[in-house]
Design an enzyme around this catalytic site. Structure first.
Site, PDB file in Angstrom:
ATOM      1  N   LYS A 162     109.106  65.593  16.778  1.00  9.38           N
ATOM      2  CA  LYS A 162     108.763  66.220  18.066  1.00  9.38           C
ATOM      3  C   LYS A 162     109.399  67.610  18.170  1.00  9.38           C
ATOM      4  O   LYS A 162     108.718  68.604  18.409  1.00  9.38           O
ATOM      5  CB  LYS A 162     109.259  65.336  19.222  1.00  9.38           C
ATOM      6  CG  LYS A 162     109.217  66.019  20.581  1.00  9.38           C
ATOM      7  CD  LYS A 162     109.641  65.100  21.701  1.00  9.38           C
ATOM      8  CE  LYS A 162     111.102  65.100  22.039  1.00  9.38           C
ATOM      9  NZ  LYS A 162     111.625  66.332  22.669  1.00  9.38           N
ATOM     10  N   ASN A 163     110.720  67.667  17.996  1.00  7.80           N
ATOM     11  CA  ASN A 163     111.414  68.932  18.258  1.00  7.80           C
ATOM     12  C   ASN A 163     111.042  70.001  17.241  1.00  7.80           C
ATOM     13  O   ASN A 163     110.961  71.188  17.576  1.00  7.80           O
ATOM     14  CB  ASN A 163     112.932  68.706  18.288  1.00  7.80           C
ATOM     15  CG  ASN A 163     113.349  67.921  19.525  1.00  7.80           C
ATOM     16  OD1 ASN A 163     112.546  67.721  20.432  1.00  7.80           O
ATOM     17  ND2 ASN A 163     114.595  67.473  19.559  1.00  7.80           N
ATOM     18  N   CYS A 182     114.208  66.457  30.942  1.00  5.22           N
ATOM     19  CA  CYS A 182     114.967  65.252  31.294  1.00  5.22           C
ATOM     20  C   CYS A 182     116.129  65.589  32.221  1.00  5.22           C
ATOM     21  O   CYS A 182     116.744  66.644  32.095  1.00  5.22           O
ATOM     22  CB  CYS A 182     115.512  64.594  30.023  1.00  5.22           C
ATOM     23  SG  CYS A 182     114.224  63.907  28.989  1.00  5.22           S
ATOM     24  N   ARG A 200     121.030  72.229  32.952  1.00  7.81           N
ATOM     25  CA  ARG A 200     120.563  72.731  31.653  1.00  7.81           C
ATOM     26  C   ARG A 200     120.151  74.189  31.824  1.00  7.81           C
ATOM     27  O   ARG A 200     118.982  74.512  31.916  1.00  7.81           O
ATOM     28  CB  ARG A 200     119.423  71.874  31.123  1.00  7.81           C
ATOM     29  CG  ARG A 200     119.860  70.476  30.791  1.00  7.81           C
ATOM     30  CD  ARG A 200     118.717  69.629  30.293  1.00  7.81           C
ATOM     31  NE  ARG A 200     118.399  69.882  28.899  1.00  7.81           N
ATOM     32  CZ  ARG A 200     117.404  69.276  28.268  1.00  7.81           C
ATOM     33  NH1 ARG A 200     116.640  68.413  28.904  1.00  7.81           N
ATOM     34  NH2 ARG A 200     117.160  69.523  26.999  1.00  7.81           N
ATOM     35  N   PRO A 201     121.153  75.060  31.877  1.00  7.96           N
ATOM     36  CA  PRO A 201     120.837  76.464  32.102  1.00  7.96           C
ATOM     37  C   PRO A 201     120.107  77.078  30.903  1.00  7.96           C
ATOM     38  O   PRO A 201     120.036  76.472  29.840  1.00  7.96           O
ATOM     39  CB  PRO A 201     122.209  77.123  32.284  1.00  7.96           C
ATOM     40  CG  PRO A 201     123.190  76.192  31.694  1.00  7.96           C
ATOM     41  CD  PRO A 201     122.593  74.816  31.702  1.00  7.96           C
ATOM     42  N   ASP A 260     120.758  62.602  21.097  1.00  7.51           N
ATOM     43  CA  ASP A 260     119.525  61.854  21.404  1.00  7.51           C
ATOM     44  C   ASP A 260     119.591  60.393  20.927  1.00  7.51           C
ATOM     45  O   ASP A 260     118.734  59.591  21.300  1.00  7.51           O
ATOM     46  CB  ASP A 260     118.314  62.538  20.749  1.00  7.51           C
ATOM     47  CG  ASP A 260     117.945  63.827  21.460  1.00  7.51           C
ATOM     48  OD1 ASP A 260     118.448  64.072  22.561  1.00  7.51           O
ATOM     49  OD2 ASP A 260     117.137  64.598  20.893  1.00  7.51           O
ATOM     50  N   VAL A 314     127.594  67.070  24.169  1.00  9.27           N
ATOM     51  CA  VAL A 314     126.478  68.023  24.224  1.00  9.27           C
ATOM     52  C   VAL A 314     125.978  68.192  25.660  1.00  9.27           C
ATOM     53  O   VAL A 314     125.866  69.314  26.154  1.00  9.27           O
ATOM     54  CB  VAL A 314     125.325  67.584  23.293  1.00  9.27           C
ATOM     55  CG1 VAL A 314     124.178  68.604  23.348  1.00  9.27           C
ATOM     56  CG2 VAL A 314     125.835  67.437  21.863  1.00  9.27           C
ATOM     57  N   ARG A 374     106.537  60.731  26.106  1.00  7.82           N
ATOM     58  CA  ARG A 374     106.806  62.129  25.748  1.00  7.82           C
ATOM     59  C   ARG A 374     107.284  62.255  24.302  1.00  7.82           C
ATOM     60  O   ARG A 374     107.053  63.287  23.666  1.00  7.82           O
ATOM     61  CB  ARG A 374     107.899  62.712  26.660  1.00  7.82           C
ATOM     62  CG  ARG A 374     107.445  63.012  28.069  1.00  7.82           C
ATOM     63  CD  ARG A 374     108.542  63.743  28.827  1.00  7.82           C
ATOM     64  NE  ARG A 374     109.041  64.862  28.040  1.00  7.82           N
ATOM     65  CZ  ARG A 374     110.217  65.456  28.223  1.00  7.82           C
ATOM     66  NH1 ARG A 374     111.023  65.054  29.178  1.00  7.82           N
ATOM     67  NH2 ARG A 374     110.594  66.455  27.461  1.00  7.82           N
TER      68      ARG A 374
HETATM   69  C1  UD1 Z   1     117.412  70.288  22.117  1.00  6.78           C
HETATM   70  C2  UD1 Z   1     116.486  69.123  21.852  1.00  6.78           C
HETATM   71  C3  UD1 Z   1     117.042  67.848  22.483  1.00  6.78           C
HETATM   72  C4  UD1 Z   1     118.473  67.614  22.018  1.00  6.78           C
HETATM   73  C5  UD1 Z   1     119.336  68.846  22.196  1.00  6.78           C
HETATM   74  C6  UD1 Z   1     120.706  68.706  21.560  1.00  6.78           C
HETATM   75  C7  UD1 Z   1     114.277  70.147  21.772  1.00  6.78           C
HETATM   76  C8  UD1 Z   1     112.975  70.332  22.414  1.00  6.78           C
HETATM   77  N1  UD1 Z   1     115.182  69.419  22.443  1.00  6.78           N
HETATM   78  O1  UD1 Z   1     117.483  70.467  23.528  1.00  6.78           O
HETATM   79  O2  UD1 Z   1     116.208  66.774  22.070  1.00  6.78           O
HETATM   80  O3  UD1 Z   1     119.041  66.569  22.783  1.00  6.78           O
HETATM   81  O4  UD1 Z   1     118.693  69.992  21.591  1.00  6.78           O
HETATM   82  O5  UD1 Z   1     120.613  68.425  20.231  1.00  6.78           O
HETATM   83  O6  UD1 Z   1     114.511  70.592  20.664  1.00  6.78           O
HETATM   84  N2  UD1 Z   1     123.133  75.280  27.140  1.00  6.78           N
HETATM   85  C9  UD1 Z   1     123.595  76.255  28.013  1.00  6.78           C
HETATM   86  N3  UD1 Z   1     122.851  77.388  28.157  1.00  6.78           N
HETATM   87  C10 UD1 Z   1     121.692  77.580  27.458  1.00  6.78           C
HETATM   88  C11 UD1 Z   1     121.244  76.593  26.562  1.00  6.78           C
HETATM   89  C12 UD1 Z   1     121.990  75.440  26.424  1.00  6.78           C
HETATM   90  O7  UD1 Z   1     124.636  76.109  28.656  1.00  6.78           O
HETATM   91  O8  UD1 Z   1     121.065  78.634  27.632  1.00  6.78           O
HETATM   92  C13 UD1 Z   1     123.931  74.047  26.988  1.00  6.78           C
HETATM   93  C14 UD1 Z   1     123.159  72.805  27.502  1.00  6.78           C
HETATM   94  O9  UD1 Z   1     123.299  72.659  28.872  1.00  6.78           O
HETATM   95  C15 UD1 Z   1     123.813  71.704  26.715  1.00  6.78           C
HETATM   96  C16 UD1 Z   1     124.136  72.384  25.380  1.00  6.78           C
HETATM   97  O10 UD1 Z   1     124.094  73.778  25.612  1.00  6.78           O
HETATM   98  O11 UD1 Z   1     124.996  71.290  27.333  1.00  6.78           O
HETATM   99  C17 UD1 Z   1     123.191  72.061  24.260  1.00  6.78           C
HETATM  100  O12 UD1 Z   1     121.865  72.196  24.680  1.00  6.78           O
HETATM  101  P1  UD1 Z   1     120.716  72.618  23.666  1.00  6.78           P
HETATM  102  O13 UD1 Z   1     121.177  72.423  22.254  1.00  6.78           O
HETATM  103  O14 UD1 Z   1     120.243  73.964  24.048  1.00  6.78           O
HETATM  104  O15 UD1 Z   1     119.606  71.561  23.994  1.00  6.78           O
HETATM  105  P2  UD1 Z   1     118.071  71.813  24.115  1.00  6.78           P
HETATM  106  O16 UD1 Z   1     117.668  72.909  23.183  1.00  6.78           O
HETATM  107  O17 UD1 Z   1     117.673  71.882  25.526  1.00  6.78           O
END
Ligand code: UD1
Length: 434
Positions: A22-23, A117, A122-123, A311, A333, A403
């Site tokens: 998926k990702n 989710c 999730r900024p 995940d 995370v 999803r």
């Molecule tokens: C992706 C995956 C999700 C997985 C996650 C962690 C996809 C579509 N989703 O989600 O399945 O659980 O990686 O492996 O690929 N953060 C910030 N600011 C930002 C971006 C992130 O503070 O601009 C923080 C998030 O709140 C979180 C951490 O960084 O605490 C990691 O998030 P991130 O790795 O970005 O997750 P996603 O990319 O949303």
């Protein structure tokens, strides 16, 4: 609303084939907006998030054809929209990834702040700060990110946390800008490595993906390619955990075992017999999972790759709910990824969750109950719990599970599970969207 009816307590047995990731598909699909010509993707999974992203690309002006065998064709030659539809971005966080390619190709973008989710704040500040370093002018107005750029350029970007989404998004955005971009403290997930491989096949120059430093030499343009999506490591891990939780014996096909190292090692530590079989010239990779209950408690720390994947934390907690002893699970995370334990407690689990940690005291058995999948991976947790529980469980919120898990009920039925689906929205069918 659709529901799963699960008669628990039957050991899973047989062979299950894992779908494409998926990702990885979502990151690759967004990157297709940068290419000229028709890109052909194989092994794309039949799941809700892929339909959402296909619809998004279509509404941005790309031609999208989705076929039942998992082939997806994307031609972004006529991609022209600078505003992403609100209804789609609210549905799925990964749809935010279209912002970078919009800016790189069209010089302007208006994208709503994303949904997804409910697992804590999730900024998107790493994404927006990175794009600003590349030369974009960004403001957030009324829940929309508005971005403009005359000409993006290479830059040095440091991520405070190795965010998978920010790394893939910024790598894509930087692929065609003038100059060199450095992403420091980058995510090293297999999906990041795959995206770099995909972009390089399109003509990009990216090095270091899989390490904490990625270097991107901008190239003037990218071309269409034919490409195969890697297997979904989280789907594979979920079936491995479900096999273990039911005391089953399952061969999980179409797996890259190296992508699952922490999950395999933690299952083995809990007493599950897991044999990884690497792919060879003649066969695809697989995992053989056999479990004799009861299992032992293990502690888990969910961390960025190569750490234990966040995940997989949820289905693992379901497994540990009936392991002997006390397990402590901590998620480094996401700040609030334990809301689902309330559902497991309804089934008789003994779990105390606070902030980023949960303490799981193994009980003899779980009992079937009416439970809800509150988000995608919480859905995996309640399904695993219901499969191992005594009696019937009725699971609502199945749309969250759709999803990320294609044909879950059919795949589990083939493994001997007592699972039926009621409702109208199944099966998801792959239809031409362009
Ligand atoms: C992706 C995956 C999700 C997985 C996650 C962690 C996809 C579509 N989703 O989600 O399945 O659980 O990686 O492996 O690929 N953060 C910030 N600011 C930002 C971006 C992130 O503070 O601009 C923080 C998030 O709140 C979180 C951490 O960084 O605490 C990691 O998030 P991130 O790795 O970005 O997750 P996603 O990319 O949303």
């Amino acid at each position: 609303m659709d529901r799963f009816y699960i008669q628990g307590g039957r050991p899973l047995q047989g062979i299950v084939r894992i779908s494409g990731s998926k990702n990885s598909s979502l990151a690759v699909m967004a990157a297709c907006l940068l290419g000229r010509g028709k890109t052909i993707l194989h092994n794309v999974p039949d799941i809700g998030d892929i339909h959402t992203m296909a619809e998004m690309l279509h509404r941005l002006g790309a031609e999208v054809e989705l076929y039942p065998d998992g082939t997806l064709c994307i031609d972004a030659e006529h991609f022209c929209a600078t505003e992403a539809p609100f209804d789609l971005v609210r549905k799925m966080r990964a749809s935010f990834y279209v912002l970078g390619p919009m800016l790189a190709r069209l010089g302007a973008a208006r994208v709503p702040l994303p949904g997804g989710c409910d697992i804590g704040a999730r900024p998107v500040d790493y994404h927006t700060r990175g794009l600003m370093a590349l030369g974009a002018d960004i403001s957030i107005e009324h829940g929309f990110v508005e971005a403009f750029a005359n000409r993006l350029h290479g830059a040095s970007i440091y991520l405070d946390f190795p965010s998978a989404g920010a790394t893939t998004h910024l790598m894509t955005a930087a692929a065609t800008v003038h100059g060199t971009t450095l992403i420091e403290n980058a995510a090293a997930e297999p999906e990041v490595v795959e995206l770099a491989r995909f972009l390089n096949a399109m003509g990009a120059h990216i090095e270091g993906a899989g390490s904490r430093t990625i270097v991107i030499e901008g190239v003037p343009a990218l071309h269409a390619v034919e490409y195969r999506i890697i297997p979904d490591r989280i789907e594979a891990g979920t079936y491995a955990v479900a096999a273990a939780a039911t005391g089953g014996d399952v061969r999980i096909q179409n797996v890259i075992p190296d992508h699952l190292n922490p999950v395999i090692l933690k299952l083995q530590e809990a007493g599950v017999d897991v044999i990884p079989i690497a792919a060879s010239k003649d066969s695809i990779g697989a995992l053989e999972v056999r479990a004799l209950r009861p299992l032992h408690a293990v502690d888990i720390l969910a961390m960025p790759h190569p750490g234990f994947p966040t995940d997989m934390q949820q289905p693992f907690v379901s497994l540990l709910s009936t392991a002997r002893g006390t397990s402590v699970i901590t998620d480094h995370v996401f700040e609030s990824r334990f809301k689902y334990v309330a559902e497991l407690i309804r089934m008789g689990a003994d779990i105390r969750a606070e902030g980023r940690s949960a303490v799981v005291r193994g009980v003899e058995r779980l009992q079937g109950a009416a439970i809800t999948a509150t988000d995608l991976r919480a859905g995996a947790a309640v399904v695993v719990a219901a499969l191992s529980a005594e009696g019937e469980s009725i699971i609502s919120g199945v749309e969250h599970i759709d999803r990320g898990y294609g044909n879950l009920a059919a795949k589990l039925q083939l493994l001997g599970a007592g699972i039926e689906r009621s409702g109208t929205s199944h099966p998801l069918s792959l239809v031409a969207a362009g």
